[in-house]
Write a protein that holds these residues in place. Structure first.
Motif, PDB file in Angstrom:
ATOM      1  N   MET A   1       0.561   2.700   9.431  1.00 36.47           N
ATOM      2  CA  MET A   1      -0.275   1.668   8.818  1.00 36.47           C
ATOM      3  C   MET A   1      -0.583   0.550   9.805  1.00 36.47           C
ATOM      4  SD  MET A   1      -0.924   2.276   5.500  1.00 36.47           S
ATOM      5  CE  MET A   1      -1.033   0.700   4.691  1.00 36.47           C
ATOM      6  N   LEU A   2       0.403   0.163  10.598  1.00 34.21           N
ATOM      7  CA  LEU A   2       0.194  -0.912  11.562  1.00 34.21           C
ATOM      8  C   LEU A   2      -0.754  -0.485  12.681  1.00 34.21           C
ATOM      9  CD1 LEU A   2       3.820  -2.344  11.837  1.00 34.21           C
ATOM     10  CD2 LEU A   2       1.835  -3.471  10.820  1.00 34.21           C
ATOM     11  N   CYS A   3      -0.864   0.824  12.913  1.00 34.06           N
ATOM     12  CA  CYS A   3      -1.777   1.317  13.954  1.00 34.06           C
ATOM     13  C   CYS A   3      -3.223   0.943  13.670  1.00 34.06           C
ATOM     14  CB  CYS A   3      -1.661   2.835  14.083  1.00 34.06           C
ATOM     15  SG  CYS A   3      -0.223   3.379  15.023  1.00 34.06           S
ATOM     16  N   THR A   4      -3.559   0.699  12.401  1.00 37.19           N
ATOM     17  CA  THR A   4      -4.943   0.340  12.079  1.00 37.19           C
ATOM     18  C   THR A   4      -5.311  -1.025  12.657  1.00 37.19           C
ATOM     19  OG1 THR A   4      -4.291  -0.632   9.953  1.00 37.19           O
ATOM     20  CG2 THR A   4      -4.874   1.702   9.973  1.00 37.19           C
ATOM     21  N   ASP A   5      -4.310  -1.851  12.986  1.00 38.45           N
ATOM     22  CA  ASP A   5      -4.569  -3.134  13.642  1.00 38.45           C
ATOM     23  C   ASP A   5      -4.579  -3.006  15.160  1.00 38.45           C
ATOM     24  OD1 ASP A   5      -4.649  -4.409  11.212  1.00 38.45           O
ATOM     25  OD2 ASP A   5      -2.560  -5.079  11.273  1.00 38.45           O
ATOM     26  N   ILE A   6      -4.272  -1.838  15.672  1.00 39.49           N
ATOM     27  CA  ILE A   6      -4.061  -1.561  17.098  1.00 39.49           C
ATOM     28  C   ILE A   6      -2.822  -2.305  17.584  1.00 39.49           C
ATOM     29  CG2 ILE A   6      -5.014  -1.587  19.435  1.00 39.49           C
ATOM     30  CD1 ILE A   6      -7.782  -1.356  18.235  1.00 39.49           C
TER      31      ILE A   6
ATOM     32  N   LYS B   1       0.820  -1.210   0.000  1.00 37.88           N
ATOM     33  CA  LYS B   1       0.000   0.000   0.000  1.00 37.88           C
ATOM     34  C   LYS B   1       0.854   1.260   0.000  1.00 37.88           C
ATOM     35  CE  LYS B   1      -4.355  -1.677   1.895  1.00 37.88           C
ATOM     36  NZ  LYS B   1      -5.382  -1.537   2.951  1.00 37.88           N
ATOM     37  N   LEU B   2       2.011   1.203   0.643  1.00 35.77           N
ATOM     38  CA  LEU B   2       2.902   2.358   0.614  1.00 35.77           C
ATOM     39  C   LEU B   2       3.437   2.608  -0.789  1.00 35.77           C
ATOM     40  CD1 LEU B   2       4.989   1.884   3.896  1.00 35.77           C
ATOM     41  CD2 LEU B   2       3.238   3.603   3.458  1.00 35.77           C
ATOM     42  N   LEU B   3       3.554   1.544  -1.575  1.00 37.77           N
ATOM     43  CA  LEU B   3       4.061   1.670  -2.939  1.00 37.77           C
ATOM     44  C   LEU B   3       3.037   2.239  -3.908  1.00 37.77           C
ATOM     45  CD1 LEU B   3       5.977  -1.721  -3.384  1.00 37.77           C
ATOM     46  CD2 LEU B   3       7.006   0.556  -3.403  1.00 37.77           C
ATOM     47  N   ALA B   4       1.759   2.003  -3.614  1.00 40.79           N
ATOM     48  CA  ALA B   4       0.702   2.369  -4.549  1.00 40.79           C
ATOM     49  C   ALA B   4       0.774   3.849  -4.898  1.00 40.79           C
ATOM     50  CB  ALA B   4      -0.665   2.028  -3.960  1.00 40.79           C
ATOM     51  N   GLY B   5       0.474   4.148  -6.160  1.00 39.24           N
ATOM     52  CA  GLY B   5       0.686   5.499  -6.666  1.00 39.24           C
ATOM     53  C   GLY B   5      -0.470   6.453  -6.523  1.00 39.24           C
ATOM     54  N   GLY B   6      -1.415   6.145  -5.675  1.00 34.48           N
ATOM     55  CA  GLY B   6      -2.528   7.069  -5.476  1.00 34.48           C
ATOM     56  C   GLY B   6      -3.359   7.240  -6.732  1.00 34.48           C
ATOM     57  N   GLN B   7      -3.529   8.482  -7.172  1.00 40.59           N
ATOM     58  CA  GLN B   7      -4.389   8.790  -8.314  1.00 40.59           C
ATOM     59  C   GLN B   7      -3.640   8.868  -9.646  1.00 40.59           C
ATOM     60  OE1 GLN B   7      -7.692   8.840  -7.830  1.00 40.59           O
ATOM     61  NE2 GLN B   7      -7.172   8.325  -5.699  1.00 40.59           N
ATOM     62  N   GLU B   8      -2.378   8.417  -9.675  1.00 39.56           N
ATOM     63  CA  GLU B   8      -1.626   8.461 -10.919  1.00 39.56           C
ATOM     64  C   GLU B   8      -2.299   7.598 -11.981  1.00 39.56           C
ATOM     65  OE1 GLU B   8       2.418   7.329 -10.276  1.00 39.56           O
ATOM     66  OE2 GLU B   8       2.659   8.606  -8.519  1.00 39.56           O
ATOM     67  N   GLU B   9      -2.243   8.068 -13.228  1.00 37.42           N
ATOM     68  CA  GLU B   9      -2.867   7.326 -14.317  1.00 37.42           C
ATOM     69  C   GLU B   9      -2.169   5.996 -14.560  1.00 37.42           C
ATOM     70  OE1 GLU B   9      -3.300   9.534 -17.861  1.00 37.42           O
ATOM     71  OE2 GLU B   9      -4.467  11.148 -16.951  1.00 37.42           O
ATOM     72  N   THR B  10      -0.840   5.993 -14.474  1.00 37.48           N
ATOM     73  CA  THR B  10      -0.076   4.760 -14.676  1.00 37.48           C
ATOM     74  C   THR B  10       0.098   4.049 -13.344  1.00 37.48           C
ATOM     75  OG1 THR B  10       1.137   5.791 -16.503  1.00 37.48           O
ATOM     76  CG2 THR B  10       2.061   3.767 -15.555  1.00 37.48           C
ATOM     77  N   ARG B  11      -0.329   2.817 -13.292  1.00 35.94           N
ATOM     78  CA  ARG B  11      -0.259   2.065 -12.039  1.00 35.94           C
ATOM     79  C   ARG B  11       1.179   1.700 -11.689  1.00 35.94           C
ATOM     80  NH1 ARG B  11      -4.289  -2.863 -12.785  1.00 35.94           N
ATOM     81  NH2 ARG B  11      -3.750  -3.237 -10.590  1.00 35.94           N
TER      82      ARG B  11
ATOM     83  N   HIS C   1       8.120   5.873   9.494  1.00 37.01           N
ATOM     84  CA  HIS C   1       7.046   6.454  10.306  1.00 37.01           C
ATOM     85  C   HIS C   1       5.678   6.011   9.794  1.00 37.01           C
ATOM     86  CE1 HIS C   1       4.440   9.403  12.242  1.00 37.01           C
ATOM     87  NE2 HIS C   1       4.026   9.777  11.041  1.00 37.01           N
ATOM     88  N   PHE C   2       5.528   5.957   8.472  1.00 41.01           N
ATOM     89  CA  PHE C   2       4.229   5.579   7.916  1.00 41.01           C
ATOM     90  C   PHE C   2       3.998   4.058   7.966  1.00 41.01           C
ATOM     91  CE2 PHE C   2       4.573   9.855   6.182  1.00 41.01           C
ATOM     92  CZ  PHE C   2       3.289  10.333   6.451  1.00 41.01           C
ATOM     93  N   VAL C   3       5.066   3.295   8.055  1.00 37.48           N
ATOM     94  CA  VAL C   3       4.899   1.859   8.318  1.00 37.48           C
ATOM     95  C   VAL C   3       4.213   1.676   9.664  1.00 37.48           C
ATOM     96  CG1 VAL C   3       6.109  -0.312   8.770  1.00 37.48           C
ATOM     97  CG2 VAL C   3       6.869   1.160   6.907  1.00 37.48           C
TER      98      VAL C   3
END
Length: 501
Positions: A328-333, A154-164, A323-325
């Protein structure tokens, strides 16, 4: 939700798993068999044997005694006051409870995992990699390998970019990986492993796959499974160095699944981690190449996948990304505490001189011996079957035999709108009561057909599976035209065997 159109389109786009479809079918067949036998009917088999995926406890292996004893004392602390458990077990349980908030496994932990367990993992990595440094701050604990992998995907995903964004992915790969990439809207960029070289990673193929992928996506990472899942290939130092140099030249993040590192049994082979090789290379690589390595309780020797815990170690990753890793893990508590404690026991098992050492060693050696013997026995057997060939495994828990299918069978699969391997597995399941995993092609232009066979089963179970595979299929039914059968949900069942030739 009142209609399918209201379902998230990304979720609707997740590719259907042949593994899931076959498991649903196997459940229905098992229920039918039980009902028929209860009513006095004669059946060709009394139970369905599942060798499609690794689940050692379901397959009959016993849990590691030391692990379960320590966890029992942590869950029921009054056992610490009794002498029914060995002293080293009670002492270990006491230390783990002291590391828990409130002295209880019922407490939450930090989203990235218990500090005590992360430190134990770091110390294990230093021992494994012969002194290569590791730090607890670079270790993140998650609810198993899939969750850890999803965080970085998910950290790799390019958001709204046209090219995946794309991930170079081996063919074959773990059967759960394509769906994870679909969920994160990442493109699967396939690179084919060299079957004729025991499923080795070929650098020329990596370059070809990268060039092909850039026409439709932005490759940002390469996924490696070592030991290979489901191929059983174990990379040597030279192969690992080649992949690292490729990743450095193309500025790709290395995602390395090393879950089966405890299961190497091929002659002359031993496990060597990507991190160790990286740190023993020149600074231009060791200081720059980004690496995330994964390990979990689903390893062959532990077999505690149901406790849902694993870890990832981050190397050369930007601190702001780390920090964002954690975010992301915080969503699992927090990862289940019992799973975290089991991780601690996996990376720091009994040592020589401990009361539990002899029992622990015997149990681990037995599992390793069964894996090695099963791998050789099954590979030799499959190579003697008409229409099959199988490369030897060097490690891991699977064999990945090749099916040599006739054009007639391939055309029949097209008529039924299923993949040829799916059709073969359905027929095998119905007539023989054996559930194998189906291989997948991901749209390759020159497809080959394969099966996934888990060899982490008891020897008697493997012999029963091989006996069912050895008996001839029903040639009479194969000669009949395709006909309508019953349907179990979305699974088409023809009640008609499809032979190999």
């Amino acid at each position: 939700m009142s209609s399918l159109q209201q379902v998230n389109p990304t979720v609707r786009g997740i590719r259907a798993s042949a593994h899931t479809r076959l498991h649903r079918l196997a459940t229905h067949i098992a229920q039918d068999i039980t009902q028929d036998i209860t009513q006095g009917a004669l059946k060709p088999f009394k139970e369905v044997i599942d060798v499609s995926a690794g689940d050692p406890h379901t397959a009959g292996f016993k849990p590691v005694t030391f692990v379960r004893q320590v966890l029992a004392a942590c869950l029921l602390p009054r056992l610490l006051e009794e002498e029914t458990l060995p002293l080293d077990v009670r002492r270990r349980a006491q230390r783990l409870l002291e590391a828990c908030e409130g002295g209880s496994v019922g407490s939450y932990t930090a989203s990235s995992g218990m500090c005590h367990v992360r430190q134990s993992i770091a110390e294990f990595i230093v021992r494994r990699d012969v002194g290569v440094p590791s730090h607890a701050k670079d270790i993140f604990i998650s609810s198993g390998l899939q969750r850890a992998l999803m965080v970085f995907i998910k950290l790799l995903a390019g958001g709204q970019e046209e090219t995946r964004v794309g991930v170079l992915t081996p063919v074959p790969c773990p059967h759960t990986l394509p769906a994870l990439l679909d969920e994160a809207r990442l493109a699967l960029a396939p690179y084919r492993l060299a079957e004729g070289r025991r499923w080795a990673v070929d650098v020329d193929e990596l370059h070809r796959a990268l060039k092909s992928a850039t026409e439709r996506c932005k490759p940002r990472a390469i996924y490696i499974s070592n030991p290979g899942n489901p191929t059983g290939h174990v990379q040597d130092r030279k192969s690992i160095e080649e992949v690292i140099r490729f990743a450095a030249a193309e500025r790709l993040l290395l995602l390395v699944d090393e879950v089966y590192q405890d299961s190497v049994y091929g002659p002359g082979r031993r496990f060597i981690s990507y991190k160790r090789v990286l740190f023993e290379m020149d600074g231009e690589y060791s200081d720059t190449v980004e690496l995330v390595s994964f390990h979990s309780l689903a390893s062959a020797h532990m077999g505690e996948g149901g406790l849902m815990a694993g870890y990832m170690e981050l190397v050369n990753i930007d601190p702001e990304v780390m920090h964002f890793v954690d975010t992301m893990l915080c969503t699992d508590i927090s990862t289940p505490v019992t799973g975290q404690l089991a991780l601690d026991l996996m990376v720091d098992p009994p040592r020589p001189g401990d009361l539990s050492f002899d029992t622990y060693s015997q149990e681990i050696l037995l599992t390793r011996a069964v894996l090695s013997q099963n791998a050789q026995r099954a590979q030799e057997f499959l190579n003697d079957l008409p229409g099959m060939s199988c490369q030897p495994a060097m490690g891991g828990i699977y064999l990945y035999p090749r099916l040599h299918l006739s054009p007639h069978i391939i055309e029949k699969a097209k008529t039924l709108k299923v993949e040829p391997e799916d059709l073969y597995c359905q027929m095998l399941l119905e007539e023989k009561g054996v559930l194998l995993g189906a291989g997948c092609q991901y749209g390759e232009t020159a497809p080959s057909y394969h099966l996934r066979l888990c060899i982490l089963v008891l020897p008697d179970t493997l012999e029963e599976v091989l006996a069912r595979l050895a008996s001839p299929p029903s040639t009479v039914m194969a000669a009949l035209p395709a006909r309508e059968g019953r349907r179990h949900g979305e699974h088409f069942v023809t009640h008609q065997w499809c032979p190999l030739c």
